[in-house]
Design a protein around this motif. Structure first.
Motif, mmCIF file in Angstrom:
data_model
loop_
_atom_site.group_PDB
_atom_site.id
_atom_site.type_symbol
_atom_site.label_atom_id
_atom_site.label_comp_id
_atom_site.label_asym_id
_atom_site.label_seq_id
_atom_site.Cartn_x
_atom_site.Cartn_y
_atom_site.Cartn_z
ATOM 1 N N ASP A 76 0.781 -1.143 -0.095
ATOM 2 C CA ASP A 76 -0.090 0.020 -0.194
ATOM 3 C C ASP A 76 0.736 1.304 0.043
ATOM 4 O OD1 ASP A 76 -2.402 -1.561 -0.054
ATOM 5 O OD2 ASP A 76 -2.807 -1.213 1.996
ATOM 6 N N GLN A 79 1.318 3.024 -3.031
ATOM 7 C CA GLN A 79 0.222 3.820 -3.687
ATOM 8 C C GLN A 79 -0.062 4.980 -2.861
ATOM 9 O OE1 GLN A 79 -1.193 2.906 -6.738
ATOM 10 N NE2 GLN A 79 0.483 1.147 -6.399
ATOM 11 N N LYS A 105 2.924 4.356 -7.816
ATOM 12 C CA LYS A 105 2.521 5.709 -7.825
ATOM 13 C C LYS A 105 3.791 6.427 -7.570
ATOM 14 C CE LYS A 105 -0.135 9.108 -5.623
ATOM 15 N NZ LYS A 105 -0.252 9.241 -4.244
#
Length: 152
Positions: A76, A79, A105
């Motif tokens: 996670d 992101q 990202k």
């Protein structure tokens, strides 16, 4: 902007960078705009406070660290964070390997790229060297440059 510092065990370098950066961001009133955290690539110290040497250097500089506990990086994080800063080349390689199989990202950078006037490519691990004072100096200077870059 969400910023994550990463080292091996998340008890020496990355929590030191997290605490120093948080203090600098708060001092200029950007703590509502820039979020800082830290993590380790390994899980050996999950839940532990920063190493005593890191605590000592942060205390000398009157920088709070009590809320920091070691954690391992998660999928996670790739992101959630905009910028992930690795403390050395091995951490950087590990992060790129972890990010390879996902829609990453985050921008992954190595800390010492911000101190390009220094010959060393890595922030040395004081867990092995014992040189927490030298690491603090490098992190102090590097976080100034990172902050300058973020503000621009």
């Amino acid at each position: 902007m969400r910023l994550l510092f990463v080292c091996l065990g998340n008890i020496c370098r990355s929590p030191m960078a997290e605490a120093v950066m948080r203090a600098k961001i708060a001092a200029i009133g950007l703590d509502q705009k820039i979020t800082v955290d830290s993590a380790g690539t390994g899980n050996w110290h999950v839940g532990e406070p920063p190493h005593q040497g890191t605590q000592r250097e942060l205390k000398k500089a009157s920088i709070p660290y009590n809320q920091i506990r070691a954690r391992q990086i998660t999928t996670d994080d790739f992101q959630t964070f905009d910028l992930i800063i690795a403390m050395d080349r091995q951490n950087e390689q590990d992060l790129h390997r972890l990010a390879a199989n996902m829609n990453n990202k985050a921008n992954i950078r190595r800390f010492m790229t911000y101190l390009n006037d220094q010959p060393e490519p890595d922030v040395p691990d004081p867990y092995y060297t014992g040189r927490f004072d030298e690491v603090f100096d490098r992190i102090d200077r590097g976080t100034d440059r990172i902050l300058e870059t973020l503000i621009k």
